[in-house]
Write a protein that holds these residues in place. Structure first.
Motif, short mmCIF file in Angstrom:
data_model
loop_
_atom_site.label_atom_id
_atom_site.label_comp_id
_atom_site.label_asym_id
_atom_site.label_seq_id
_atom_site.Cartn_x
_atom_site.Cartn_y
_atom_site.Cartn_z
N MET A 227 -6.72 -6.43 -10.21
CA MET A 227 -6.46 -7.77 -9.71
C MET A 227 -7.06 -7.89 -8.60
N GLY A 228 -6.54 -9.13 -7.69
CA GLY A 228 -6.91 -9.26 -6.46
C GLY A 228 -8.41 -10.32 -6.57
N THR A 229 -8.23 -10.95 -5.23
CA THR A 229 -9.28 -11.85 -5.30
C THR A 229 -10.13 -11.68 -4.16
N TYR A 230 -11.45 -11.67 -4.08
CA TYR A 230 -12.41 -11.44 -3.07
C TYR A 230 -12.05 -12.22 -1.94
N GLY A 231 -12.29 -11.73 -0.77
CA GLY A 231 -11.89 -12.34 0.31
C GLY A 231 -10.39 -11.75 0.84
N TYR A 232 -9.45 -11.46 -0.14
CA TYR A 232 -8.12 -10.98 0.04
C TYR A 232 -7.81 -9.58 0.10
N SER A 247 -2.01 -2.34 1.15
CA SER A 247 -3.23 -3.40 0.72
C SER A 247 -2.52 -4.78 0.68
N ASP A 248 -1.31 -4.89 0.50
CA ASP A 248 -0.48 -6.14 0.57
C ASP A 248 -0.72 -6.48 2.00
N VAL A 249 -0.48 -5.78 2.74
CA VAL A 249 -0.56 -5.93 4.34
C VAL A 249 -1.97 -6.67 4.75
N TYR A 250 -2.78 -6.00 4.01
CA TYR A 250 -4.17 -6.44 4.65
C TYR A 250 -4.43 -8.09 4.03
N SER A 251 -4.12 -8.44 2.78
CA SER A 251 -4.07 -9.48 2.20
C SER A 251 -3.21 -10.70 2.96
N PHE A 252 -2.07 -10.09 3.55
CA PHE A 252 -1.10 -10.93 4.25
C PHE A 252 -2.12 -11.26 5.73
N GLY A 253 -2.75 -10.18 6.31
CA GLY A 253 -3.56 -10.55 7.46
C GLY A 253 -4.43 -11.53 7.14
N ALA A 313 -3.42 -10.65 17.49
CA ALA A 313 -3.25 -9.06 17.55
C ALA A 313 -2.63 -8.63 15.97
N ILE A 314 -1.90 -9.30 15.56
CA ILE A 314 -1.02 -9.02 14.33
C ILE A 314 -1.99 -9.15 13.07
N ALA A 315 -2.79 -10.28 13.05
CA ALA A 315 -3.76 -10.31 12.18
C ALA A 315 -4.70 -9.31 12.00
N SER A 316 -5.32 -8.96 13.25
CA SER A 316 -6.25 -7.94 13.23
C SER A 316 -5.75 -6.35 12.94
N MET A 317 -4.63 -6.35 13.30
CA MET A 317 -4.09 -4.90 12.86
C MET A 317 -3.93 -5.09 11.31
N CYS A 318 -3.61 -5.92 10.67
CA CYS A 318 -3.15 -5.87 9.22
C CYS A 318 -4.50 -5.80 8.50
N VAL A 319 -5.66 -6.39 9.13
CA VAL A 319 -7.09 -6.33 8.34
C VAL A 319 -7.76 -4.93 8.64
N PRO A 327 -0.04 -2.14 10.25
CA PRO A 327 1.15 -2.15 10.28
C PRO A 327 2.21 -2.16 8.91
N LEU A 328 3.42 -1.92 9.06
CA LEU A 328 4.57 -2.14 8.17
C LEU A 328 4.77 -3.58 8.04
N ILE A 329 4.85 -4.19 6.77
CA ILE A 329 5.27 -5.77 6.67
C ILE A 329 6.58 -5.92 7.37
N SER A 330 7.45 -4.96 7.62
CA SER A 330 8.70 -5.35 8.31
C SER A 330 8.51 -5.56 9.65
N ASP A 331 7.43 -4.60 10.29
CA ASP A 331 7.19 -4.83 11.67
C ASP A 331 6.20 -6.14 11.99
N VAL A 332 5.51 -6.61 11.07
CA VAL A 332 4.88 -7.92 10.96
C VAL A 332 5.95 -8.86 10.96
N MET A 333 6.76 -8.88 10.05
CA MET A 333 8.02 -9.72 9.87
C MET A 333 8.66 -9.98 11.32
N VAL A 334 9.06 -8.90 11.89
CA VAL A 334 9.91 -9.00 13.00
C VAL A 334 9.05 -9.47 14.33
#
Ligand SMILES: Nc1ncnc2c1ncn2[C@@H]1O[C@H](COP(=O)(O)OP(=O)(O)OP(=O)(O)O)[C@@H](O)[C@H]1O
Length: 568
Positions: A227-232, A247-253, A313-319, A327-334
């Protein structure tokens, strides 16, 4: 802002009844939450007949068709029995699970319940028909709202975008951390984030495949179709098909980047080097001066520099390419909980680094915001590098002396101000504070951070109450003038304020134990670590109501680390 009420953590209901079918409903016990092992929850999924859903959707008429995705067509319908408006997803027949498997999967999906997830209302398994019935979410997808804003709607402003990111992060954090076993989203993207009328984000299309238990980094094997979508999709997934929560954290980024830039994850209408959002953004990540250029022009530069720097900074860490570096999604969330707060001046409060489970988030954010870590040059000297503990004791004495001198000087200045100000000094502190807060963040000299042993820091902490559905914050600084401390934290305020503020705020503070500052091999890095095994407790404290005095020791160097650690 209307969005916060739906961001509150769902309250667990205690289960009292059995899980037997009752009046066309299936009652189930919810998956156990890791922190409430002995509590079970009850949720209700309705079983619909095909006829009921056909009636609801006017026989699956074209005019009711909302769209078609990878799993099948989605129709808008109204349930005759209750009048509830729903989205009915008619799953493609090909490759469908058998009845039992389908039910097992659906029942576990029905247990997921979070304000930032689209709620599964019920299902239909009639003959070879398989349908899922969800709450209807009226505001369209995030993708549509970003790319084709409705004419009657103002474009989403910066704070709204951060609130949407924060809400989406909360939904994802629930799937990763609160559900056991964790659910990997697999296909997080802007078109799978629905917005309600208040622009509160709700993730849809999650967990349509059952996932096995994870090990280590919650690594899970991909057992079914890709599954998954190119670009994400995260690079490791695109390459080998291995899915993890990272992998979800990447897509979130990628989604966060879309919110920042207003660009699509993949846009074939753009020049070649701009088609893939992440590839386009990578070189900009390395050059903070260019950050403002990447922001969605529709925002007309209405955003704060600090907010932008930290969001990027957050986005660049995620991707990041390497999953473990994300990062952990919990840290991103905080982090996003702070960036999404509306403040009077529009400048988000600094993110307290104590809130993070993982050091990497503190490091990344501190590189972009001197409010988090900001060395003061006055006590950092080359000689200090070879200091002994007695040197450090005398340094503490020197510091105390310096603080006392400053305190005296400050009092003298205030006295003279009071005299000349004709009693109008009651607001002067506030104004002074405001003035200082409005100053641009000082650049962080990372090299200096890593090399200096006697750096003094003050820590800017936040008072956050997320539970009540509203986020408020106030900043305060505190220094240590006693005990064997060789370093503290520094905010972007002047040192001169330090003693007075200390007096004012002292009784408010509770102590946060076991904080260290250490120097690592990486001369660029300053680590703020939690020395206590029960670190989760600290995180809990910081997530809810953080009032902490932080005292920080320091390492001398890599080889002969001389760690000072004081609790008061
Ligand atoms: N609960 C819902 N409320 C309102 N609209 C919905 C709901 N669920 C899905 N939709 C809409 O139905 C359409 C199809 O959705 P679906 O999730 O099946 O596919 P998709 O997201 O477009 O593609 P993909 O399968 O690749 O994720 C989308 O436009 C989506 O916004």
């Amino acid at each position: 802002m209307h969005c916060f009420p739906c961001f509150s953590t769902p309250r667990n209901k205690k289960s009292s009844s059995s899980d037997e079918a009752n009046n066309n409903e299936v009652k189930l016990h919810e998956r156990r939450q890791p922190d409430e092992a002995e509590q079970s929850e009850e949720t209700t999924l309705k079983i619909f007949s095909f006829r009921e859903l056909a009636t609801a959707t006017k026989n699956f008429r074209q005019e009711c068709l909302l769209g078609e995705g990878g799993f099948g067509r989605v129709y808008k319908g109204t349930l005759k029995s209750t009048g509830q408006v729903v989205a009915v997803k008619q799953l493609d027949k090909h490759g469908l699970h058998g009845n039992k498997e389908f039910q097992t999967e659906v029942l576990s999906l029905g247990q997921l319940d979070h304000p930032n997830l689209v709620k599964l209302v019920g299902y239909c398994a009639d003959g070879d028909q398989r349908l899922l019935v969800y709450d209807y979410i009226s505001g369209g997808t995030l993708e549509d709202n970003l790319q084709e804003p409705k004419p009657n709607r103002e474009p989403m402003d910066w704070t709204m975008r951060m609130q949407i990111a924060y809400g989406a992060a909360q939904g994802l954090e629930y799937l990763h951390d609160k559900v056991d076993p964790p659910v990997i989203y697999r296909d997080l993207k802007a078109s799978n984030i629905l917005l309600d009328d208040d622009l509160c984000p709700k993730l849809c299309d999650f967990g349509l495949h059952k996932l096995g238990p994870g090990t280590g980094d919650k690594m899970m094997a991909l057992s079914s179709r890709v599954m998954g979508t190119y670009g994400y999709s995260a690079p490791e997934y695109t390459r080998g098909g291995t899915l993890t929560t990272k992998s979800d954290v990447y897509s979130f980024g990628v989604v966060l980047l879309e919110l920042i830039t207003g660009r699509k994850a993949l846009d074939t209408t753009k020049p070649n080097d701009e088609q893939n959002l992440v590839s386009w953004a990578q070189p900009i990540f390395r050059d903070p001066k260019r950050y403002p250029d990447m922001v969605d022009p529709i925002l007309k530069k209405k955003f704060s520099e600090r907010g932008l720097n930290q969001a990027v900074a957050i986005a660049s860490m995620c991707v990041q390419e390497e999953p473990t570096a994300r990062p952990l999604i919990s840290d991103v969330m905080v982090a996003l909980s702070f960036l999404s707060m509306s403040t009077e001046d529009g400048i988000p409060t600094a993110v307290p680094m104590l809130s993070f489970k993982d050091k990497s988030m503190s490091i990344a954010l501190s590189r972009h915001d001197s409010n988090l870590v900001s060395p003061t040059p006055e006590v950092a000297t080359e000689d200090d590098k070879s200091s002994t503990s007695s040197d450090e004791e005398s340094s503490v004495d020197n510091e105390k002396e310096m603080v006392n001198k400053k305190k005296k000087k400050k009092l003298e200045e205030e006295d003279s101000l009071t005299e000349s100000d004709d009693g109008s000094d009651s607001n002067s502190d506030d104004e002074h504070e405001k003035d200082q807060e409005s100053q641009p963040p000082k650049p962080v000299d990372e090299k200096n951070q890593a090399q200096s042993l006697k750096i003094k820091y003050r820590y800017s902490w936040e008072d956050v109450d997320i539970n009540e559905g509203r986020l408020s914050s106030k900043s305060s600084q505190k220094s240590n003038d006693g005990g064997s401390i060789s370093s503290g934290y520094e905010s972007n305020k002047d040192h001169d304020d330090l003693p007075k503020e200390k007096e004012e705020k002292e009784e408010d503070h509770t102590h946060l134990e076991h904080m260290q500052s250490s120097k690592t091999d990486d001369s660029q890095s300053v680590y703020f670590d939690d020395d206590d095994d029960s670190g989760d407790d600290n995180e809990e404290v910081s997530l809810h109501r953080v009032k902490s005095e932080v005292e920080v020791g320091s390492f001398e160097d890599d080889s002969g680390a001389s760690l000072h650690h004081t609790e008061s």
